[in-house]
Design a protein around this motif. Structure first.
Motif, PDB file in Angstrom:
ATOM      1  N   LEU A  88       0.769  -1.199   0.209  1.00  0.00           N
ATOM      2  CA  LEU A  88      -0.049   0.142  -0.038  1.00  0.00           C
ATOM      3  C   LEU A  88       1.003   1.380  -0.019  1.00  0.00           C
ATOM      4  O   LEU A  88       0.640   2.260  -0.607  1.00  0.00           O
ATOM      5  CB  LEU A  88      -0.871  -0.010   1.147  1.00  0.00           C
ATOM      6  N   THR A  89       1.885   1.079   0.765  1.00  0.00           N
ATOM      7  CA  THR A  89       3.019   2.265   0.586  1.00  0.00           C
ATOM      8  C   THR A  89       4.439   1.733   1.193  1.00  0.00           C
ATOM      9  O   THR A  89       4.378   0.649   1.964  1.00  0.00           O
ATOM     10  CB  THR A  89       2.408   3.451   1.670  1.00  0.00           C
ATOM     11  N   ALA A  90       5.433   2.404   0.435  1.00  0.00           N
ATOM     12  CA  ALA A  90       6.576   2.458   1.064  1.00  0.00           C
ATOM     13  C   ALA A  90       7.117   2.866   2.238  1.00  0.00           C
ATOM     14  O   ALA A  90       8.042   2.982   2.615  1.00  0.00           O
ATOM     15  CB  ALA A  90       7.609   2.257  -0.443  1.00  0.00           C
ATOM     16  N   GLY A  91       6.120   3.972   2.568  1.00  0.00           N
ATOM     17  CA  GLY A  91       6.716   4.993   3.664  1.00  0.00           C
ATOM     18  C   GLY A  91       6.230   4.513   4.851  1.00  0.00           C
ATOM     19  O   GLY A  91       5.284   3.673   5.099  1.00  0.00           O
ATOM     20  N   GLU A  92       6.604   5.130   5.868  1.00  0.00           N
ATOM     21  CA  GLU A  92       6.388   4.712   7.390  1.00  0.00           C
ATOM     22  C   GLU A  92       5.077   5.774   7.790  1.00  0.00           C
ATOM     23  O   GLU A  92       4.203   5.303   8.343  1.00  0.00           O
ATOM     24  CB  GLU A  92       7.246   5.215   8.196  1.00  0.00           C
ATOM     25  N   ALA A  93       4.571   6.626   6.914  1.00  0.00           N
ATOM     26  CA  ALA A  93       3.614   7.773   7.325  1.00  0.00           C
ATOM     27  C   ALA A  93       2.572   7.168   6.709  1.00  0.00           C
ATOM     28  O   ALA A  93       1.302   7.843   6.900  1.00  0.00           O
ATOM     29  CB  ALA A  93       3.983   8.921   6.767  1.00  0.00           C
ATOM     30  N   SER A 103       6.550  11.896  -1.447  1.00  0.00           N
ATOM     31  CA  SER A 103       7.974  11.791  -1.300  1.00  0.00           C
ATOM     32  C   SER A 103       8.425  11.164  -2.379  1.00  0.00           C
ATOM     33  O   SER A 103       7.859   9.906  -3.007  1.00  0.00           O
ATOM     34  CB  SER A 103       8.230  11.249  -0.036  1.00  0.00           C
ATOM     35  N   PRO A 104       9.317  11.726  -3.507  1.00  0.00           N
ATOM     36  CA  PRO A 104       9.683  10.934  -4.474  1.00  0.00           C
ATOM     37  C   PRO A 104      10.349   9.491  -4.143  1.00  0.00           C
ATOM     38  O   PRO A 104       9.983   8.596  -5.004  1.00  0.00           O
ATOM     39  CB  PRO A 104      10.859  12.015  -4.971  1.00  0.00           C
ATOM     40  N   ASP A 105      10.866   9.315  -3.235  1.00  0.00           N
ATOM     41  CA  ASP A 105      11.554   7.884  -2.772  1.00  0.00           C
ATOM     42  C   ASP A 105      10.670   7.097  -2.559  1.00  0.00           C
ATOM     43  O   ASP A 105      10.559   5.961  -3.062  1.00  0.00           O
ATOM     44  CB  ASP A 105      12.676   8.186  -1.822  1.00  0.00           C
ATOM     45  N   VAL A 106       9.533   7.580  -1.614  1.00  0.00           N
ATOM     46  CA  VAL A 106       8.421   6.716  -1.324  1.00  0.00           C
ATOM     47  C   VAL A 106       7.728   6.263  -2.830  1.00  0.00           C
ATOM     48  O   VAL A 106       7.331   5.078  -2.919  1.00  0.00           O
ATOM     49  CB  VAL A 106       7.554   6.976  -0.345  1.00  0.00           C
ATOM     50  N   MET A 107       7.418   7.344  -3.491  1.00  0.00           N
ATOM     51  CA  MET A 107       6.576   6.940  -4.783  1.00  0.00           C
ATOM     52  C   MET A 107       7.340   5.957  -5.588  1.00  0.00           C
ATOM     53  O   MET A 107       6.802   4.979  -6.009  1.00  0.00           O
ATOM     54  CB  MET A 107       6.429   8.270  -5.458  1.00  0.00           C
ATOM     55  N   LEU A 108       8.928   6.083  -5.825  1.00  0.00           N
ATOM     56  CA  LEU A 108       9.622   5.219  -6.762  1.00  0.00           C
ATOM     57  C   LEU A 108       9.641   3.975  -6.110  1.00  0.00           C
ATOM     58  O   LEU A 108       9.384   3.056  -6.950  1.00  0.00           O
ATOM     59  CB  LEU A 108      11.009   5.802  -6.716  1.00  0.00           C
ATOM     60  N   ASP A 109       9.558   3.719  -4.651  1.00  0.00           N
ATOM     61  CA  ASP A 109       9.809   2.558  -4.211  1.00  0.00           C
ATOM     62  C   ASP A 109       8.443   1.726  -4.291  1.00  0.00           C
ATOM     63  O   ASP A 109       8.179   0.663  -4.411  1.00  0.00           O
ATOM     64  CB  ASP A 109      10.203   2.578  -2.738  1.00  0.00           C
ATOM     65  N   THR A 110       7.260   2.474  -4.321  1.00  0.00           N
ATOM     66  CA  THR A 110       5.952   2.036  -4.388  1.00  0.00           C
ATOM     67  C   THR A 110       5.771   1.484  -5.943  1.00  0.00           C
ATOM     68  O   THR A 110       5.441   0.518  -6.125  1.00  0.00           O
ATOM     69  CB  THR A 110       4.855   2.949  -4.199  1.00  0.00           C
ATOM     70  N   PHE A 111       6.394   2.210  -6.914  1.00  0.00           N
ATOM     71  CA  PHE A 111       6.066   1.754  -8.236  1.00  0.00           C
ATOM     72  C   PHE A 111       7.141   0.639  -8.180  1.00  0.00           C
ATOM     73  O   PHE A 111       6.677  -0.121  -9.256  1.00  0.00           O
ATOM     74  CB  PHE A 111       6.662   3.042  -9.059  1.00  0.00           C
ATOM     75  N   ARG A 112       8.100   0.515  -7.613  1.00  0.00           N
ATOM     76  CA  ARG A 112       9.198  -0.518  -7.986  1.00  0.00           C
ATOM     77  C   ARG A 112       8.547  -1.873  -7.551  1.00  0.00           C
ATOM     78  O   ARG A 112       8.515  -2.854  -8.345  1.00  0.00           O
ATOM     79  CB  ARG A 112      10.354  -0.400  -7.135  1.00  0.00           C
ATOM     80  N   ILE A 113       7.683  -1.919  -6.716  1.00  0.00           N
ATOM     81  CA  ILE A 113       7.087  -3.061  -6.010  1.00  0.00           C
ATOM     82  C   ILE A 113       5.624  -3.414  -6.762  1.00  0.00           C
ATOM     83  O   ILE A 113       5.340  -4.498  -7.338  1.00  0.00           O
ATOM     84  CB  ILE A 113       6.831  -3.085  -4.516  1.00  0.00           C
ATOM     85  N   ASN A 114       5.085  -2.364  -7.008  1.00  0.00           N
ATOM     86  CA  ASN A 114       3.498  -2.611  -7.472  1.00  0.00           C
ATOM     87  C   ASN A 114       3.465  -2.497  -8.994  1.00  0.00           C
ATOM     88  O   ASN A 114       2.544  -3.054  -9.590  1.00  0.00           O
ATOM     89  CB  ASN A 114       2.456  -1.389  -6.907  1.00  0.00           C
ATOM     90  N   ALA A 115       4.538  -1.785  -9.607  1.00  0.00           N
ATOM     91  CA  ALA A 115       4.294  -1.707 -11.145  1.00  0.00           C
ATOM     92  C   ALA A 115       5.395  -2.183 -11.792  1.00  0.00           C
ATOM     93  O   ALA A 115       5.440  -3.396 -12.736  1.00  0.00           O
ATOM     94  CB  ALA A 115       4.372  -0.294 -11.465  1.00  0.00           C
ATOM     95  N   VAL A 116       6.724  -2.008 -11.345  1.00  0.00           N
ATOM     96  CA  VAL A 116       7.944  -2.607 -12.257  1.00  0.00           C
ATOM     97  C   VAL A 116       8.047  -4.025 -12.019  1.00  0.00           C
ATOM     98  O   VAL A 116       8.368  -4.708 -13.017  1.00  0.00           O
ATOM     99  CB  VAL A 116       9.110  -1.527 -11.876  1.00  0.00           C
ATOM    100  N   GLY A 117       7.831  -4.446 -10.528  1.00  0.00           N
ATOM    101  CA  GLY A 117       8.065  -5.851 -10.414  1.00  0.00           C
ATOM    102  C   GLY A 117       7.194  -6.540 -11.014  1.00  0.00           C
ATOM    103  O   GLY A 117       7.555  -7.594 -11.944  1.00  0.00           O
ATOM    104  N   PRO A 118       5.725  -6.521 -11.189  1.00  0.00           N
ATOM    105  CA  PRO A 118       4.834  -7.293 -12.021  1.00  0.00           C
ATOM    106  C   PRO A 118       5.219  -6.986 -13.571  1.00  0.00           C
ATOM    107  O   PRO A 118       4.926  -8.019 -14.108  1.00  0.00           O
ATOM    108  CB  PRO A 118       3.646  -6.374 -11.994  1.00  0.00           C
ATOM    109  N   ALA A 119       5.914  -5.979 -14.175  1.00  0.00           N
ATOM    110  CA  ALA A 119       6.500  -6.017 -15.444  1.00  0.00           C
ATOM    111  C   ALA A 119       7.506  -7.049 -15.629  1.00  0.00           C
ATOM    112  O   ALA A 119       7.472  -7.733 -16.654  1.00  0.00           O
ATOM    113  CB  ALA A 119       7.015  -4.566 -15.748  1.00  0.00           C
TER     114      ALA A 119
END
Ligand SMILES: NC(=O)c1ccc[n+]([C@@H]2O[C@H](COP(=O)([O-])OP(=O)(O)OC[C@H]3O[C@@H](n4cnc5c(N)ncnc54)[C@H](OP(=O)(O)O)[C@@H]3O)[C@@H](O)[C@H]2O)c1
Length: 242
Positions: A88-93, A103-119
């Motif tokens: 749901l989120t890569a961030g603590e908050a 947060s760009p880092d949190v957003m990128l980490d979320t994309f890494r798991i939810n979108a790039v990973g499945p790709a």
């Protein structure tokens, strides 16, 4: 409102071949583990490969790990592939309530798991589907990834990562359909399901138990016509606007 309450017993896949081979990625998750419990009871199952980061070191953010795992299961063709990973989120908050919390880092980490990973999963696993007959693949998405259905705002990283996932699934389904004429590849919303994923945010929703949600989704998958490959569907087969 999501209500995939489904007490009907699972009678197994009727549209997959006898002795079918199933792969569940994210088998340690609330929904992934439910899929495994249910599929294991199917008398027509040949082999179930339940794979997770926790138990098998399968890290969807690491292409080498995904490739290694795909190579390990590649001996025989796959008939059912489920990608049940996600965060749901890569961030603590917690997921963002306002643009100010991006947060760009949190957003990128979320994309890494939810979108790039499945790709990357699509790249290495979808070619392993059996070319000779019907195969099914589901990537767990979320209704909040729908752009057309977004009336509340918020959760921008999660929403947009799932919207990206939906496009990835659609694109993959078109390409794989050229070589695997009977493949049905979809992005699927599981409903609001009682897992650790949803526990903090499900207060205002009807929540479904993972096994009931899993049965709904498997029954839906079993009945999907080939023409529905590349679609974005809810657990009960109802279409969701992109
Ligand atoms: N629950 C809901 O209400 C709900 C609603 C809409 C959509 N969904 C979607 O359904 C899917 C499954 O949700 P869930 O409720 O079952 O969540 P969950 O119980 O938190 O399970 C998440 C799964 O993803 C895996 N995972 C996370 N990061 C990973 C990584 N880097 N590499 C490999 N695996 C990773 C976890 O593995 P570890 O055990 O190793 O951490 C776990 O198996 C998600 O895509 C979610 O977005 C859920």
């Amino acid at each position: 409102m999501d209500d995939p309450a489904d007490a009907t017993p699972w009678s197994g896949f009727s549209s997959l071949p006898d002795g079918y081979r199933a792969v569940v990625l994210g088998s340690s998750g609330g929904i992934g583990s439910a899929f495994c419990r249910i599929v294991k009871d199917d008398p027509r199952l040949g082999e179930l490969l339940a794979i997770s980061r926790r138990d098998d070191g399968f890290d969807i953010t690491d292409e080498a790990s995904v490739e290694r795992t795909a190579a390990a299961v590649a001996g025989e063709p796959i008939h059912l592939l489920i990608c049940a990973t996600g965060i749901l989120t890569a961030g603590e908050a917690g997921p963002e309530k306002t643009l100010r919390q991006i947060s760009p880092d949190v957003m990128l980490d979320t994309f890494r798991i939810n979108a790039v990973g499945p790709a990357i999963v699509a790249k290495h696993f979808l070619p392993l589907l059996d070319r000779r007959g019907r195969t099914l693949a589901a990537f767990l998405s979320a209704r909040v990834g729908s752009i057309g259905d977004n009336r509340l705002g918020g959760w921008i990283s999660y929403r947009s990562s799932k919207a990206a996932l939906n496009q990835i699934v659609r694109t993959a389904s078109i390409e794989i359909g050229r070589t695997h004429a009977d493949s049905v590849i979809v992005a699927m919303h599981p409903g609001t399901v009682a897992t650790s994923f949803s526990s903090r945010y499900a207060k205002n929703h009807d929540v479904t138990e993972p096994d009931a949600a899993g049965r709904s989704m498997l029954r839906t998958l079993d009945g999907l016509d080939r023409s529905l490959t590349g679609s974005f569907l809810a657990y009960d087969g109802s279409p969701i606007v992109w």
